[in-house]
Design a protein around this motif. Structure first.
Motif, PDB file in Angstrom:
ATOM      1  N   THR A 481     -11.757  27.755  -0.906  1.00  0.00           N
ATOM      2  CA  THR A 481     -12.650  27.705  -2.108  1.00  0.00           C
ATOM      3  C   THR A 481     -11.724  27.573  -3.262  1.00  0.00           C
ATOM      4  OG1 THR A 481     -13.332  29.993  -2.390  1.00  0.00           O
ATOM      5  CG2 THR A 481     -14.530  28.561  -0.766  1.00  0.00           C
ATOM      6  N   PRO A 482     -12.111  26.909  -4.311  1.00  0.00           N
ATOM      7  CA  PRO A 482     -11.163  26.792  -5.246  1.00  0.00           C
ATOM      8  C   PRO A 482     -10.882  28.507  -5.760  1.00  0.00           C
ATOM      9  CG  PRO A 482     -12.776  25.455  -5.578  1.00  0.00           C
ATOM     10  CD  PRO A 482     -13.258  26.029  -4.455  1.00  0.00           C
ATOM     11  N   ASN A 483     -11.972  29.402  -5.625  1.00  0.00           N
ATOM     12  CA  ASN A 483     -11.569  30.848  -6.118  1.00  0.00           C
ATOM     13  C   ASN A 483     -10.634  31.489  -5.242  1.00  0.00           C
ATOM     14  OD1 ASN A 483     -13.160  31.410  -8.255  1.00  0.00           O
ATOM     15  ND2 ASN A 483     -15.225  31.715  -7.189  1.00  0.00           N
ATOM     16  N   GLU A 513      -7.723  18.246 -12.677  1.00  0.00           N
ATOM     17  CA  GLU A 513      -8.708  18.300 -13.780  1.00  0.00           C
ATOM     18  C   GLU A 513      -9.937  18.621 -13.075  1.00  0.00           C
ATOM     19  OE1 GLU A 513      -6.773  15.861 -13.214  1.00  0.00           O
ATOM     20  OE2 GLU A 513      -5.638  14.994 -14.706  1.00  0.00           O
ATOM     21  N   ARG A 514     -10.321  18.035 -12.143  1.00  0.00           N
ATOM     22  CA  ARG A 514     -11.785  18.737 -11.542  1.00  0.00           C
ATOM     23  C   ARG A 514     -11.721  20.202 -11.246  1.00  0.00           C
ATOM     24  NH1 ARG A 514     -14.916  16.495  -6.130  1.00  0.00           N
ATOM     25  NH2 ARG A 514     -17.045  17.574  -6.497  1.00  0.00           N
ATOM     26  N   LEU A 515     -10.740  20.660 -10.639  1.00  0.00           N
ATOM     27  CA  LEU A 515     -10.404  21.847 -10.234  1.00  0.00           C
ATOM     28  C   LEU A 515     -10.525  22.833 -11.217  1.00  0.00           C
ATOM     29  CD1 LEU A 515      -7.805  21.565  -7.497  1.00  0.00           C
ATOM     30  CD2 LEU A 515     -10.074  22.216  -7.025  1.00  0.00           C
ATOM     31  N   PHE A 516      -9.787  22.547 -12.566  1.00  0.00           N
ATOM     32  CA  PHE A 516      -9.970  23.415 -13.549  1.00  0.00           C
ATOM     33  C   PHE A 516     -11.115  23.380 -14.324  1.00  0.00           C
ATOM     34  CE2 PHE A 516      -4.906  22.427 -14.389  1.00  0.00           C
ATOM     35  CZ  PHE A 516      -4.698  23.350 -13.732  1.00  0.00           C
ATOM     36  N   ALA A 517     -12.025  22.162 -14.206  1.00  0.00           N
ATOM     37  CA  ALA A 517     -13.239  22.366 -14.591  1.00  0.00           C
ATOM     38  C   ALA A 517     -14.148  23.169 -13.939  1.00  0.00           C
ATOM     39  CB  ALA A 517     -13.913  20.849 -14.770  1.00  0.00           C
ATOM     40  N   ILE A 518     -14.084  23.374 -12.590  1.00  0.00           N
ATOM     41  CA  ILE A 518     -14.628  24.223 -11.681  1.00  0.00           C
ATOM     42  C   ILE A 518     -14.395  25.617 -12.117  1.00  0.00           C
ATOM     43  CG2 ILE A 518     -15.178  24.949  -9.188  1.00  0.00           C
ATOM     44  CD1 ILE A 518     -14.804  21.789  -8.507  1.00  0.00           C
ATOM     45  N   LEU A 519     -13.289  26.056 -12.143  1.00  0.00           N
ATOM     46  CA  LEU A 519     -12.722  27.266 -12.218  1.00  0.00           C
ATOM     47  C   LEU A 519     -13.014  27.937 -13.750  1.00  0.00           C
ATOM     48  CD1 LEU A 519      -9.111  27.103 -10.706  1.00  0.00           C
ATOM     49  CD2 LEU A 519     -11.046  28.195  -9.929  1.00  0.00           C
ATOM     50  N   GLU A 523     -18.150  23.130 -14.306  1.00  0.00           N
ATOM     51  CA  GLU A 523     -18.624  22.313 -13.190  1.00  0.00           C
ATOM     52  C   GLU A 523     -18.801  23.407 -12.210  1.00  0.00           C
ATOM     53  OE1 GLU A 523     -17.659  18.745  -9.952  1.00  0.00           O
ATOM     54  OE2 GLU A 523     -16.478  18.551 -11.977  1.00  0.00           O
ATOM     55  N   ASP A 524     -20.143  23.228 -11.471  1.00  0.00           N
ATOM     56  CA  ASP A 524     -20.301  24.182 -10.298  1.00  0.00           C
ATOM     57  C   ASP A 524     -19.436  23.559  -9.150  1.00  0.00           C
ATOM     58  OD1 ASP A 524     -22.407  25.054 -11.823  1.00  0.00           O
ATOM     59  OD2 ASP A 524     -23.903  23.893 -10.843  1.00  0.00           O
ATOM     60  N   GLY A 525     -19.330  24.884  -8.291  1.00  0.00           N
ATOM     61  CA  GLY A 525     -18.417  24.505  -7.144  1.00  0.00           C
ATOM     62  C   GLY A 525     -17.396  25.575  -6.690  1.00  0.00           C
ATOM     63  N   ALA A 526     -17.040  26.628  -7.384  1.00  0.00           N
ATOM     64  CA  ALA A 526     -16.210  27.593  -7.430  1.00  0.00           C
ATOM     65  C   ALA A 526     -16.128  28.477  -6.191  1.00  0.00           C
ATOM     66  CB  ALA A 526     -16.188  28.611  -8.529  1.00  0.00           C
ATOM     67  N   ASP A 527     -17.098  28.265  -5.645  1.00  0.00           N
ATOM     68  CA  ASP A 527     -17.595  29.041  -4.226  1.00  0.00           C
ATOM     69  C   ASP A 527     -17.675  27.947  -2.929  1.00  0.00           C
ATOM     70  OD1 ASP A 527     -17.034  31.617  -5.027  1.00  0.00           O
ATOM     71  OD2 ASP A 527     -19.154  31.513  -5.802  1.00  0.00           O
ATOM     72  N   LYS A 528     -17.543  26.627  -3.233  1.00  0.00           N
ATOM     73  CA  LYS A 528     -17.905  25.628  -2.431  1.00  0.00           C
ATOM     74  C   LYS A 528     -16.486  25.394  -1.468  1.00  0.00           C
ATOM     75  CE  LYS A 528     -21.581  22.505  -4.530  1.00  0.00           C
ATOM     76  NZ  LYS A 528     -21.686  21.579  -4.960  1.00  0.00           N
ATOM     77  N   THR A 529     -16.412  25.213  -0.409  1.00  0.00           N
ATOM     78  CA  THR A 529     -15.282  25.018   0.320  1.00  0.00           C
ATOM     79  C   THR A 529     -14.846  23.362   0.120  1.00  0.00           C
ATOM     80  OG1 THR A 529     -16.578  24.183   2.391  1.00  0.00           O
ATOM     81  CG2 THR A 529     -15.819  26.406   2.158  1.00  0.00           C
ATOM     82  N   PHE A 530     -13.585  23.411   0.166  1.00  0.00           N
ATOM     83  CA  PHE A 530     -12.751  22.046  -0.166  1.00  0.00           C
ATOM     84  C   PHE A 530     -13.318  20.794   0.816  1.00  0.00           C
ATOM     85  CE2 PHE A 530      -9.547  24.809  -1.800  1.00  0.00           C
ATOM     86  CZ  PHE A 530      -9.508  24.717  -3.181  1.00  0.00           C
ATOM     87  N   ASP A 531     -13.725  21.146   2.102  1.00  0.00           N
ATOM     88  CA  ASP A 531     -14.198  19.972   2.505  1.00  0.00           C
ATOM     89  C   ASP A 531     -15.677  19.425   2.125  1.00  0.00           C
ATOM     90  OD1 ASP A 531     -16.075  22.133   3.127  1.00  0.00           O
ATOM     91  OD2 ASP A 531     -15.865  21.903   5.367  1.00  0.00           O
ATOM     92  N   LYS A 532     -16.489  20.199   1.242  1.00  0.00           N
ATOM     93  CA  LYS A 532     -17.368  19.623   0.407  1.00  0.00           C
ATOM     94  C   LYS A 532     -17.007  19.099  -1.023  1.00  0.00           C
ATOM     95  CE  LYS A 532     -20.674  21.720   2.895  1.00  0.00           C
ATOM     96  NZ  LYS A 532     -20.037  22.493   3.750  1.00  0.00           N
ATOM     97  N   LEU A 533     -15.849  19.331  -1.520  1.00  0.00           N
ATOM     98  CA  LEU A 533     -15.174  18.982  -2.785  1.00  0.00           C
ATOM     99  C   LEU A 533     -14.200  17.615  -2.621  1.00  0.00           C
ATOM    100  CD1 LEU A 533     -14.710  22.329  -4.450  1.00  0.00           C
ATOM    101  CD2 LEU A 533     -16.577  20.873  -4.850  1.00  0.00           C
ATOM    102  N   VAL A 534     -13.911  17.722  -1.322  1.00  0.00           N
ATOM    103  CA  VAL A 534     -12.811  16.620  -1.062  1.00  0.00           C
ATOM    104  C   VAL A 534     -13.148  15.136  -1.719  1.00  0.00           C
ATOM    105  CG1 VAL A 534     -13.845  15.813   1.090  1.00  0.00           C
ATOM    106  CG2 VAL A 534     -11.150  15.821   0.670  1.00  0.00           C
ATOM    107  N   GLN A 535     -12.106  14.476  -2.196  1.00  0.00           N
ATOM    108  CA  GLN A 535     -12.368  12.981  -2.611  1.00  0.00           C
ATOM    109  C   GLN A 535     -11.585  12.189  -1.682  1.00  0.00           C
ATOM    110  OE1 GLN A 535     -11.680  14.812  -6.907  1.00  0.00           O
ATOM    111  NE2 GLN A 535     -11.732  12.618  -6.887  1.00  0.00           N
ATOM    112  N   LYS A 536     -11.936  10.849  -1.470  1.00  0.00           N
ATOM    113  CA  LYS A 536     -11.289   9.944  -0.919  1.00  0.00           C
ATOM    114  C   LYS A 536     -10.003   9.256  -1.672  1.00  0.00           C
ATOM    115  CE  LYS A 536     -11.794   5.920   1.974  1.00  0.00           C
ATOM    116  NZ  LYS A 536     -12.800   4.620   2.486  1.00  0.00           N
TER     117      LYS A 536
END
Length: 596
Positions: A481-483, A513-519, A523-536
């Protein structure tokens, strides 16, 4: 011992650089390359003709048919055995294409074994009756001499390339005793962009090679007394040029077809049997296909117009002019297959020699055939020589080489105007239908061809992806996760992060940019795994793609950076426009010094 030799060599080079400029030293080395190249050419010609004479002397012609069925096969087989047993896995190639590739992609480096391997294999192939020429092997051997001479003395790319071209010029000059043609061949085929100082080393090497070769092997390639051409015949010279030009297009296309046939035959020894037996049968029917074929051309130049039929199964019809013409045309088409079967079956040689023979046969069939109509009387030897020049110009895309080669080997410039017309027309016809010559087509399709007509594409083609690949990126795992990776993300100097699984497969990317916004909680997602946040990613780069394709993908999607993966989609790194531009500037600097 090896370390001491290297140290002594380094000391010698340091002393040399202090006392002698690179330009002057290059001239000195051009002398050496010319002499060694001339020795190599004389050795190849002498060895080939020694083998051929030992196999043919004291045998009546009507008994030779049985030998013709076997000898070419043995020559190809011995050549393949030499490569597989003596070179032991070292790469062995033939023709002019690998030389051009070495200049484009290998910093003009050619393996040293080509100095002798090209001579041995081509002498065996042609000496035993293989229907190809010695000129490409000796050009390859000369190029290896020049390349390794430059590398031995620690020279840079531009000097090594010049010495490589000097070696090729020396090889052609020694083979034909034609220094001008050797020099022009190097410029037209290997150094399409050059400056005036480039003439000096090439002139020296080509001239010395011709002298050395003539001293050791004085027999000329052709001997003929040219006669004045007639203005009334110019129309027929142009008509011949059109026929030759169209034939060169046919030959280029059929060479691709034959190559595809042999690619399907995986076992190298099966190629030997197939090509050897087929070649033996063709020579049995058309004896003029045996070896280089220059003997037949010389007989025609001497006025023996029935010689092509005389020693064949159809010798009883040698006095029937139209039989001679038709048989010559059949021999012409058989020659194209015989040469290509020899080369693709495992023999070593080139299409330089066959080009001359095919052109000569076209010129003979045309002029002799026209004379039989009674409408006109053409000088047959003159048309034979014009056909030779035209075929060389069309097949190789080298009109100047064809023109000056024929002018030199015929002992004068009497036919210069017809030669100029035939070579230029043949070249233009071939070039209008086929953008690239038989030597450069494969390299152009793979993006490995240096083209000075398009500077940007040329520089891009010189780049290798591995030299601009960037790997200093923080790799994120799909279950993290980002955390979990907060510290690594914050301290990373890159603004993009690859997400890669345990097997090394690239799943996607995520931007800083997106990771800093989450941290920062934007933006929500600090505890989401990267396979959920991944971008193509917008696109991916395959590690085998050339740089022209890479830049095309970047420009199409207007992106600055793209991930690179291998054939299994495993992550290798990223490539950015910044790294490409930096390498581009470095190569421009290198090109700026090239052949100054």
């Amino acid at each position: 011992m090896k370390l001491k030799i290297q140290q002594k060599l380094d000391q010698l080079n340091r002393w040399r650089m202090q006392k002698i400029s690179n330009r002057n030293f290059l001239v000195i080395l051009a002398f050496a390359v010319g002499i060694i190249g001339g020795l190599a050419a004389a050795l190849l010609k002498g060895l080939t003709h020694f083998i051929a004479s030992k196999l043919q002397n004291d045998i009546e012609w009507h008994f030779k048919y049985s030998f013709y069925l076997v000898l070419p096969l043995l020559g190809i087989l011995f050549s393949v055995l030499y490569v597989r047993k003596f070179l032991r896995g070292r790469k062995f190639e033939h023709g002019i294409t690998p030389i051009i590739y070495a200049i484009s992609r290998k910093s003009s480096r050619i393996e040293v074994h080509n100095v002798y391997s090209q001579i041995v294999t081509s002498a065996i192939t042609v000496g035993f009756g293989g229907s190809c020429g010695l000129e490409a092997p000796i050009a390859y051997s000369g190029s290896a001499i020049g390349s390794n001479t430059g590398r031995f003395f620690g020279l840079q790319y531009k000097e090594i390339t010049m010495l490589l071209a000097c070696g090729a010029a020396a090889g052609i000059s020694g083979a034909f005793n034609s220094p001008i043609a050797g020099m022009i061949f190097a410029i037209e085929i290997l150094l399409p962009e050059f400056s005036i100082p480039a003439f000096i080393p090439l002139l020296i090497s080509a001239a010395l090679a011709a002298v050395v070769s003539r001293l050791l092997y004085s027999e000329p390639l052709f001997h003929t007394a040219t006669t004045e051409w007639e203005v009334e015949a110019l129309f027929f010279y142009m008509f011949l040029a059109v026929i030759v030009g169209l034939y060169t297009v046919y030959f280029a296309k059929i060479s691709n077809v034959v190559k595809e046939w042999f690619v399907k035959v995986r076992n190298p020894y099966n190629r030997v049997w197939f090509s050897g037996i087929a070649l033996g049968v063709m020579i049995f029917i058309f004896p003029a296909l045996y070896g280089e074929g220059y003997i037949t051309i010389q007989q025609i130049l001497d006025g023996q117009f029935d010689s092509i039929v005389k020693n064949s199964l159809f010798s009883d019809y040698k006095n029937m002019a139209w039989v001679v013409v038709c048989y010559t045309v059949l021999t012409l088409f058989a020659k194209s297959f015989a040469a290509l079967f020899t080369l693709n079956g495992g023999g070593n040689g080139g299409v330089f020699g066959p080009s001359l023979v095919m052109g000569g046969l076209i010129g003979f069939a045309f002029a002799y055939g026209m004379n039989q109509t009674g409408v006109v009387m053409l000088n047959v030897p003159n048309f034979v020589m014009a056909g030779m020049a035209g075929a060389l110009a069309g097949i190789m895309h080298a009109p100047l080489t064809g023109m000056f080669l024929i002018a030199e080997i015929t002992g004068g410039y009497t036919l210069m105007v017809p030669l100029m017309l035939v070579t230029s027309i043949s070249y233009l016809i071939n070039r209008s239908m086929l953008t690239h010559s038989i030597y450069t087509k494969v390299l152009a399709e793979s993006g490995d061809l240096l083209s000075y007509e398009d500077k940007d594409r040329t520089v891009l083609s010189m780049m290798k992806l591995r030299y601009v690949l960037e790997t200093n990126f923080v790799v994120l795992r799909p279950q993290e996760t980002p955390n979990d990776r907060k510290s690594d993300i914050i301290h990373s100097k890159r603004n993009i992060f690859p997400i890669v699984d345990e097997k090394g497969i690239l799943l996607g990317i995520i931007y800083s940019e997106r990771l800093f916004a989450i941290l920062l909680g934007e933006e929500d997602g600090a505890d989401k795994t990267f396979d959920k946040l991944v971008q193509k990613p917008n696109d991916i780069i395959r590690d085998k793609e050339n740089m022209e394709v890479v830049m095309s993908k970047m420009n199409r999607d207007d992106v600055w950076i793209l991930p690179v993966v291998d054939e299994q989609h495993k992550y290798l790194g990223f490539i950015s426009k910044s790294s490409v531009f930096n390498k581009y500037r470095a190569l421009l600097v290198r090109q700026g010094h090239y052949l100054e």
